[in-house]
Design a protein around this motif. Structure first.
Motif, PDB file in Angstrom:
ATOM      1  N   SER A   1       0.831  -1.207   0.000  1.00  0.00           N
ATOM      2  CA  SER A   1       0.000   0.000   0.000  1.00  0.00           C
ATOM      3  C   SER A   1       0.863   1.253   0.000  1.00  0.00           C
ATOM      4  O   SER A   1       0.584   2.219  -0.725  1.00  0.00           O
ATOM      5  N   LEU A   2       1.906   1.246   0.807  1.00  0.00           N
ATOM      6  CA  LEU A   2       2.827   2.384   0.825  1.00  0.00           C
ATOM      7  C   LEU A   2       3.494   2.551  -0.534  1.00  0.00           C
ATOM      8  O   LEU A   2       3.590   3.668  -1.061  1.00  0.00           O
ATOM      9  N   THR A   3       3.936   1.452  -1.114  1.00  0.00           N
ATOM     10  CA  THR A   3       4.593   1.487  -2.418  1.00  0.00           C
ATOM     11  C   THR A   3       3.660   2.071  -3.479  1.00  0.00           C
ATOM     12  O   THR A   3       4.074   2.906  -4.283  1.00  0.00           O
ATOM     13  N   GLU A   4       2.402   1.644  -3.457  1.00  0.00           N
ATOM     14  CA  GLU A   4       1.424   2.158  -4.418  1.00  0.00           C
ATOM     15  C   GLU A   4       1.184   3.658  -4.251  1.00  0.00           C
ATOM     16  O   GLU A   4       0.715   4.313  -5.177  1.00  0.00           O
ATOM     17  N   HIS A   5       1.502   4.177  -3.087  1.00  0.00           N
ATOM     18  CA  HIS A   5       1.313   5.611  -2.834  1.00  0.00           C
ATOM     19  C   HIS A   5       2.637   6.384  -2.886  1.00  0.00           C
ATOM     20  O   HIS A   5       2.773   7.445  -2.297  1.00  0.00           O
ATOM     21  N   GLY A   6       3.584   5.799  -3.596  1.00  0.00           N
ATOM     22  CA  GLY A   6       4.824   6.518  -3.895  1.00  0.00           C
ATOM     23  C   GLY A   6       5.929   6.415  -2.874  1.00  0.00           C
ATOM     24  O   GLY A   6       6.952   7.088  -3.003  1.00  0.00           O
ATOM     25  N   VAL A   7       5.767   5.584  -1.863  1.00  0.00           N
ATOM     26  CA  VAL A   7       6.820   5.421  -0.860  1.00  0.00           C
ATOM     27  C   VAL A   7       7.764   4.319  -1.324  1.00  0.00           C
ATOM     28  O   VAL A   7       7.329   3.202  -1.617  1.00  0.00           O
ATOM     29  N   ASP A   8       9.039   4.632  -1.396  1.00  0.00           N
ATOM     30  CA  ASP A   8      10.055   3.636  -1.729  1.00  0.00           C
ATOM     31  C   ASP A   8      10.438   2.961  -0.410  1.00  0.00           C
ATOM     32  O   ASP A   8      11.292   3.444   0.329  1.00  0.00           O
ATOM     33  N   VAL A   9       9.770   1.864  -0.113  1.00  0.00           N
ATOM     34  CA  VAL A   9       9.940   1.184   1.176  1.00  0.00           C
ATOM     35  C   VAL A   9      11.369   0.683   1.356  1.00  0.00           C
ATOM     36  O   VAL A   9      11.926   0.775   2.452  1.00  0.00           O
ATOM     37  N   VAL A  10      11.969   0.192   0.296  1.00  0.00           N
ATOM     38  CA  VAL A  10      13.349  -0.292   0.383  1.00  0.00           C
ATOM     39  C   VAL A  10      14.276   0.844   0.796  1.00  0.00           C
ATOM     40  O   VAL A  10      15.104   0.705   1.700  1.00  0.00           O
ATOM     41  N   ALA A  11      14.158   1.986   0.131  1.00  0.00           N
ATOM     42  CA  ALA A  11      15.007   3.131   0.455  1.00  0.00           C
ATOM     43  C   ALA A  11      14.699   3.675   1.850  1.00  0.00           C
ATOM     44  O   ALA A  11      15.608   4.015   2.611  1.00  0.00           O
ATOM     45  N   LEU A  12      13.417   3.746   2.184  1.00  0.00           N
ATOM     46  CA  LEU A  12      12.995   4.232   3.502  1.00  0.00           C
ATOM     47  C   LEU A  12      13.623   3.409   4.617  1.00  0.00           C
ATOM     48  O   LEU A  12      14.241   3.955   5.540  1.00  0.00           O
ATOM     49  N   THR A  13      13.468   2.116   4.531  1.00  0.00           N
ATOM     50  CA  THR A  13      13.994   1.260   5.595  1.00  0.00           C
ATOM     51  C   THR A  13      15.519   1.284   5.610  1.00  0.00           C
ATOM     52  O   THR A  13      16.125   1.300   6.686  1.00  0.00           O
ATOM     53  N   ALA A  14      16.149   1.327   4.443  1.00  0.00           N
ATOM     54  CA  ALA A  14      17.615   1.361   4.378  1.00  0.00           C
ATOM     55  C   ALA A  14      18.163   2.624   5.043  1.00  0.00           C
ATOM     56  O   ALA A  14      19.187   2.569   5.738  1.00  0.00           O
ATOM     57  N   ARG A  15      17.484   3.746   4.832  1.00  0.00           N
ATOM     58  CA  ARG A  15      17.937   5.004   5.451  1.00  0.00           C
ATOM     59  C   ARG A  15      17.929   4.938   6.968  1.00  0.00           C
ATOM     60  O   ARG A  15      18.603   5.700   7.638  1.00  0.00           O
ATOM     61  N   HIS A  16      17.151   3.984   7.498  1.00  0.00           N
ATOM     62  CA  HIS A  16      17.028   3.863   8.954  1.00  0.00           C
ATOM     63  C   HIS A  16      17.662   2.577   9.481  1.00  0.00           C
ATOM     64  O   HIS A  16      17.380   2.154  10.605  1.00  0.00           O
ATOM     65  N   GLY A  17      18.539   1.984   8.656  1.00  0.00           N
ATOM     66  CA  GLY A  17      19.272   0.793   9.078  1.00  0.00           C
ATOM     67  C   GLY A  17      18.417  -0.445   9.240  1.00  0.00           C
ATOM     68  O   GLY A  17      18.754  -1.344  10.007  1.00  0.00           O
ATOM     69  N   LEU A  18      17.311  -0.500   8.506  1.00  0.00           N
ATOM     70  CA  LEU A  18      16.396  -1.638   8.584  1.00  0.00           C
ATOM     71  C   LEU A  18      16.360  -2.385   7.266  1.00  0.00           C
ATOM     72  O   LEU A  18      16.581  -1.794   6.209  1.00  0.00           O
ATOM     73  N   GLY A  19      16.041  -3.656   7.335  1.00  0.00           N
ATOM     74  CA  GLY A  19      15.751  -4.410   6.127  1.00  0.00           C
ATOM     75  C   GLY A  19      14.322  -4.104   5.709  1.00  0.00           C
ATOM     76  O   GLY A  19      13.505  -3.681   6.532  1.00  0.00           O
ATOM     77  N   ARG A  20      14.018  -4.308   4.458  1.00  0.00           N
ATOM     78  CA  ARG A  20      12.677  -3.996   3.946  1.00  0.00           C
ATOM     79  C   ARG A  20      11.574  -4.613   4.796  1.00  0.00           C
ATOM     80  O   ARG A  20      10.550  -3.997   5.051  1.00  0.00           O
ATOM     81  N   TYR A  21      11.769  -5.832   5.217  1.00  0.00           N
ATOM     82  CA  TYR A  21      10.709  -6.538   5.922  1.00  0.00           C
ATOM     83  C   TYR A  21      10.729  -6.290   7.424  1.00  0.00           C
ATOM     84  O   TYR A  21      10.059  -6.981   8.180  1.00  0.00           O
ATOM     85  N   GLN A  22      11.449  -5.279   7.836  1.00  0.00           N
ATOM     86  CA  GLN A  22      11.465  -4.873   9.243  1.00  0.00           C
ATOM     87  C   GLN A  22      10.663  -3.596   9.470  1.00  0.00           C
ATOM     88  O   GLN A  22      10.691  -3.031  10.553  1.00  0.00           O
ATOM     89  N   LEU A  23       9.946  -3.160   8.463  1.00  0.00           N
ATOM     90  CA  LEU A  23       9.204  -1.908   8.511  1.00  0.00           C
ATOM     91  C   LEU A  23       8.289  -1.807   9.723  1.00  0.00           C
ATOM     92  O   LEU A  23       8.206  -0.763  10.359  1.00  0.00           O
ATOM     93  N   THR A  24       7.614  -2.875  10.066  1.00  0.00           N
ATOM     94  CA  THR A  24       6.628  -2.836  11.155  1.00  0.00           C
ATOM     95  C   THR A  24       7.172  -3.341  12.491  1.00  0.00           C
ATOM     96  O   THR A  24       6.485  -3.241  13.503  1.00  0.00           O
ATOM     97  N   ASP A  25       8.381  -3.865  12.485  1.00  0.00           N
ATOM     98  CA  ASP A  25       8.893  -4.574  13.662  1.00  0.00           C
ATOM     99  C   ASP A  25       8.972  -3.727  14.942  1.00  0.00           C
ATOM    100  O   ASP A  25       8.781  -4.254  16.029  1.00  0.00           O
ATOM    101  N   ARG A  26       9.238  -2.458  14.807  1.00  0.00           N
ATOM    102  CA  ARG A  26       9.419  -1.587  15.977  1.00  0.00           C
ATOM    103  C   ARG A  26       8.164  -1.569  16.856  1.00  0.00           C
ATOM    104  O   ARG A  26       8.255  -1.454  18.067  1.00  0.00           O
ATOM    105  N   TRP A  27       6.997  -1.677  16.244  1.00  0.00           N
ATOM    106  CA  TRP A  27       5.749  -1.536  16.966  1.00  0.00           C
ATOM    107  C   TRP A  27       4.938  -2.822  17.072  1.00  0.00           C
ATOM    108  O   TRP A  27       4.059  -2.937  17.910  1.00  0.00           O
ATOM    109  N   ARG A  28       5.215  -3.757  16.232  1.00  0.00           N
ATOM    110  CA  ARG A  28       4.347  -4.935  16.072  1.00  0.00           C
ATOM    111  C   ARG A  28       4.499  -5.927  17.214  1.00  0.00           C
ATOM    112  O   ARG A  28       5.587  -6.361  17.533  1.00  0.00           O
ATOM    113  N   LYS A  29       3.341  -6.311  17.792  1.00  0.00           N
ATOM    114  CA  LYS A  29       3.295  -7.363  18.800  1.00  0.00           C
ATOM    115  C   LYS A  29       2.720  -8.660  18.226  1.00  0.00           C
ATOM    116  O   LYS A  29       2.927  -9.713  18.786  1.00  0.00           O
ATOM    117  N   TRP A  30       1.962  -8.543  17.147  1.00  0.00           N
ATOM    118  CA  TRP A  30       1.310  -9.719  16.568  1.00  0.00           C
ATOM    119  C   TRP A  30       2.250 -10.457  15.656  1.00  0.00           C
ATOM    120  O   TRP A  30       3.214 -10.052  15.200  1.00  0.00           O
TER     121      TRP A  30
END
Length: 133
Positions: free
Chosen positions: A104-133
């Motif tokens: 959904s983010l990608t479809e709205h123009g967010v480069d998730v790979v670049a976003l997460t890389a800028r913050h020292g995260l892997g692409r699939y770690q986007l939700t990890d900071r907050w996710r309990k499920w």
């Protein structure tokens, strides 16, 4: 737009109900309605409605705004999971929700790979900071 996980979950519930009505499988073997009760589907869809509304505001947004949107959707999904005895979202559902957020983010123009890389995260770690499920 990316298909919501709840769409396939609802389809699975309906398909299983039709199979039970036709005599297969035995009702004791059915699990979809138990995994995805209407209350869970409705609550999850409400969270995703809000997230989708917020996506339009992310056009040209900075990293902080994108992470804030991810924070909100994940924390609200945490609350849905908590309301269902911390068992609403099993492994497959977790992966589907994370993929939905990413796509959904990608479809709205967010480069998730670049976003997460800028913050020292892997692409699939986007939700990890907050996710309990």
């Amino acid at each position: 737009m990316t298909e919501r996980p709840t769409t396939s979950w609802c389809h699975g519930v309906a398909e299983e109900a039709a199979e039970i009505a036709a005599g297969t499988p035995h009702p004791e073997c059915a699990c979809m309605a138990g995994l995805f009760p209407e209350k869970l589907l409705t609550a999850t869809d409400a969270v995703l409605d809000t997230f989708e509304d917020q996506l339009a505001e992310l056009d040209g947004a900075g990293d902080e705004q994108v992470f804030a949107a991810v924070d909100r959707v994940v924390l609200t999904l945490n609350a849905v999971d908590d309301a269902h005895n911390v068992s609403a979202f099993e492994t497959d559902e977790r992966e589907e929700l994370c993929d939905y957020i990413d796509q959904s983010l990608t479809e709205h123009g967010v480069d998730v790979v670049a976003l997460t890389a800028r913050h020292g995260l892997g692409r699939y770690q986007l939700t990890d900071r907050w996710r309990k499920w």
